[in-house]
Every structure is written in C-alpha cells, then in structure tokens.
Write an enzyme that holds these catalytic residues in place. Structure first.
Site, mmCIF file in Angstrom:
data_model
loop_
_atom_site.group_PDB
_atom_site.id
_atom_site.type_symbol
_atom_site.label_atom_id
_atom_site.label_comp_id
_atom_site.label_asym_id
_atom_site.label_seq_id
_atom_site.Cartn_x
_atom_site.Cartn_y
_atom_site.Cartn_z
ATOM 1 N N LYS A 1 -12.190 -2.048 6.465
ATOM 2 C CA LYS A 1 -11.311 -2.850 7.314
ATOM 3 C C LYS A 1 -11.785 -2.818 8.775
ATOM 4 C CE LYS A 1 -8.568 -3.731 3.823
ATOM 5 N NZ LYS A 1 -7.693 -2.719 3.289
ATOM 6 N N TRP B 1 0.830 -1.211 0.000
ATOM 7 C CA TRP B 1 0.000 0.000 0.000
ATOM 8 C C TRP B 1 0.858 1.251 0.000
ATOM 9 C CZ3 TRP B 1 -4.096 -1.706 -1.901
ATOM 10 C CH2 TRP B 1 -4.689 -2.899 -1.457
ATOM 11 N N ASP C 1 -1.973 6.554 6.300
ATOM 12 C CA ASP C 1 -2.973 5.596 5.841
ATOM 13 C C ASP C 1 -3.238 4.637 7.004
ATOM 14 O OD1 ASP C 1 -4.426 3.520 4.748
ATOM 15 O OD2 ASP C 1 -3.005 3.060 3.138
HETATM 16 C C1 LIG Z 1 -7.002 -2.271 1.962
HETATM 17 C C2 LIG Z 1 -6.011 -1.190 2.090
HETATM 18 C C3 LIG Z 1 -5.884 -0.175 1.126
HETATM 19 C C4 LIG Z 1 -6.717 -0.148 -0.133
HETATM 20 O O1 LIG Z 1 -8.007 0.190 0.166
HETATM 21 P P1 LIG Z 1 -9.141 0.377 -0.957
HETATM 22 O O2 LIG Z 1 -10.253 0.952 -0.166
HETATM 23 O O3 LIG Z 1 -9.420 -0.973 -1.512
HETATM 24 O O4 LIG Z 1 -8.622 1.304 -1.981
HETATM 25 C C5 LIG Z 1 -4.970 0.819 1.344
HETATM 26 N N1 LIG Z 1 -4.198 0.833 2.436
HETATM 27 C C6 LIG Z 1 -4.272 -0.121 3.385
HETATM 28 C C7 LIG Z 1 -3.395 -0.049 4.580
HETATM 29 C C8 LIG Z 1 -5.189 -1.163 3.239
HETATM 30 O O5 LIG Z 1 -5.281 -2.114 4.181
#
Ligand SMILES: *Cc1c(COP(=O)(O)O)cnc(C)c1O
Length: 354
Positions: free
Chosen positions: A191, A100, A167
């Site tokens: 998540k 990511w 993030d």
């Molecule tokens: C799942 C995830 C993403 C991507 O998320 P999307 O909503 O599918 O774009 C980005 N960063 C982290 C840390 C993730 O776990």
C-alpha cells in the site's frame, strides 16, 4: 506517458524506485548477478535488509526504544492470526472499522475471547466509532488506522494500559504519529511501502513471550527476531524495493514532508467532491482518509460518461472496492499532486458538459 495511478493496492511506487529495482533484477551492485539469484545470506543482501530495518526505525522515530523490525510473508492477512497467536492468552479487545478489522476479529476468535468495543457496521463503516470503553483486563487492543475500502482514518488513538496493536497497512509512513504509543504495528508492503510479498512488523519485544500456548516456529515473532527475518528465505525483491522506497522517502524529507504533500492532495480532491454537485463523499467528513477518498456520483446516469472521461485522461484504478462500489481515489505517498489535479479537472469537465 505513465498513468495517473490511483490504485488502492498494489499501488503506485516512485518512478526512480521502479527504475532502480528493475536494474537490480538484471545486475545488482554491478556484480553481474541479479538481486533475485544471489544468496539472501550474502553480504550484498544482508546490507539491504539491515538498511531497510534502520530506515523503518528512523522514519518512525523508534530508534533505541526496544522495537524490532521484521519483514515477513503472508500479507497483513497473516498478521490477523499471528498477532492473536502470539499475544492472546484469554481476552483481547478490537475496534471494528471495516472489512479488515472484521477479518482480524474472526481470526482472533480462534485463540480466545474477543470483545468488540465498538463497530461502525451499522452505517456501512462510513465513520470511526468514538467514546467506547476498552476493558482493562485484556491482553491487547487492536485497531485499523486507515480503512482502505471505506475511506475512513483514525485521527486519534485511544488510551489503554494494554499493548496497542495496529494494522497500518494503508497509511504507514504517510503521517506523523507518536509511533512509540504502539506496541505492535503491521503493514502489508503493497500500500505505501513497496511491492506485494512482504509484510512489515514493528514490535516491542517486551510484549512477547506471555502466552502459554506453543507457537509454531513460522508463526512465532520470536523466531524472526532471533534470526533477523532470515529464519527461512525472505522475499528479497520485495524487501529491496521497500528499502528503495524508504530511502526515497527519507531523501524527500521523511514523514514530516510527505504528510504535508498528502494533506495538499486530499484537500484538493475533497474540496472538489464537496463543491461539485455531481459528486458526494461517502465517509463522514471528520473521519475522512488522506489516503483513500471514497465518493459517488449523485446521478448514476452519468456513470458511463464519467468513466469514459477519466479513462481518456490517463487515469487508472478509480473503481471503488468490489464490496462497496462507487469510486475510490487512493493517494499514497508516491502519487504526485498533479495526478490529483488531473482527476479534479475531469470532475469539472463532467460538470461543464452536463
Ligand atoms: C490491504 C489491506 C489488508 C490486507 O493485506 P494483504 O497484504 O493483502 O493480506 C489488511 N489491512 C488493511 C488495512 C489493508 O489495507
């Protein structure tokens, strides 16, 4: 019986949230209309989004500190470019701790110079780099708090005078942090907050408006601040269900409470991974994630047997990410402790029969 759901994302949500969300699909607020067929500008929905915003700030202890809460679309992946579009004038620094982060870096490079201060790619991202230097002449520093795929988690965050962007898709609302150290936090809902379809952005408004480029309305944070996430039709179902999950968390005792449960769950599983000779963890111990535990069998010949056992035990979603293989147990807020116990039981059963 509901399965023990270790899915990495979209992931388990509290049963009572699923119940309320499904009722709202048929008859929202006893108004004989569905949540997803009323105007997003109607009073009932505006009440929902306002409540969701309040709950976010309250749970993160960010009230009255200049933060704005946005519910956007495009996933965390759209934030990889949106952060850079809105904040990157000349130069930004990134910590590369996995897939990511790497994707975020790739997007940022479209907008300016990107300094990768450190990377753990040399060891398949199984640790969090430490003791790196962050340049001072940067527009912001970006990191990923929890690396969903590799099972590593940042336990501390570097000091920097530049805005701190993070993030937090896979560990927001799971542990206590001083969230006021961050200037922009983003997280895909699916998540730990709700269903896929909305992305939470918590941004300190004062860091915006500093880039010289023109930003298209749909990619400009200021647009969504000014219009309170209603510049266009927001993802009403995802926001409503996220609000229900935040309310559930608040009623349980907030992050302080859930962090204790999360630590109990991960401690139980890691203890078994370390004790049981048939398994080994893949992330460096000190950097292990409380959300996603990654592990492997020490003897690949037992794979079929183990896979059969956990599936028979009503367990779902234990496969590792397609890019790394092995196993991954995601233990987000809504996963009960007894689900982790069910997994540990299966691991012990595998040991017993071999
Ligand atoms: C799942 C995830 C993403 C991507 O998320 P999307 O909503 O599918 O774009 C980005 N960063 C982290 C840390 C993730 O776990």
């Amino acid at each position: 019986m509901k399965k023990h759901n270790f899915s990495a994302g979209p992931c388990i949500l509290p049963q009572e949230v699923l119940q309320k969300a499904s009722e709202a699909i048929i008859n929202f607020n006893d108004d004989n209309l569905s949540l997803i067929e009323i105007s997003h500008r109607s009073k009932p929905f505006v009440t929902v989004i306002e409540k969701a915003r309040r709950l976010v700030l309250e749970l993160l202890s960010l009230e009255n500190k200049g933060y704005k809460v946005l519910f956007l679309q495009g996933g965390a992946s759209a934030q990889f470019l949106m952060t850079a579009y809105n904040l990157l004038n000349k130069k930004a620094a990134y910590l590369n701790t996995g897939t990511w982060s790497s994707k975020a870096i790739k997007e940022a490079k479209l907008f300016g110079e990107v300094v990768e201060v450190a990377s753990s790619s040399n060891n398949n991202f199984n640790y969090i780099p430490k003791n790196y230097t962050i340049p001072t002449d940067i527009d912001y520093f970006h990191c990923t708090s929890n690396n969903t795929i590799y099972g590593t988690q940042m336990k501390s965050f570097p000091k920097t005078t530049a805005p701190l962007v993070c993030d937090m898709s896979s560990d927001i609302f799971s542990r206590q942090l001083d969230f006021s150290k961050f200037d922009l936090i983003y997280a895909g809902a699916q998540k730990n907050m709700g269903p896929a379809g909305t992305t939470l952005v918590v941004v300190k408004e004062t860091i915006l408006g500093k880039v010289t480029r023109k930003i298209p309305s749909m990619l400009n944070y200021q647009t969504f601040i000014d219009k309170e996430s209603m510049f266009n039709t927001p993802p009403v179902f995802a926001i409503y269900t996220s609000m229900l999950t935040l309310e559930w968390l608040k009623n349980l005792g907030g992050i302080e409470f859930i962090e204790k449960v999360n630590k109990q769950k991960s401690a139980l599983l890691y203890a078994e991974i370390d004790r049981n000779p048939l398994f080994k963890g893949t992330a460096t111990k000190e950097d292990r994630s409380h959300m996603n535990a990654t592990f492997e069998l020490t003897n690949q010949a037992l794979k079929q047997q183990f896979d059969t056992l956990w599936k028979q035990a009503n367990i779902n979603g234990l496969e590792g990410h397609r890019s790394v293989g092995g196993y991954r147990a995601s233990m987000y807020n809504a996963l009960p402790l007894y689900s982790v116990q069910a997994l540990v039981d299966v691991m012990q059963e595998l040991e017993r029969i071999n």
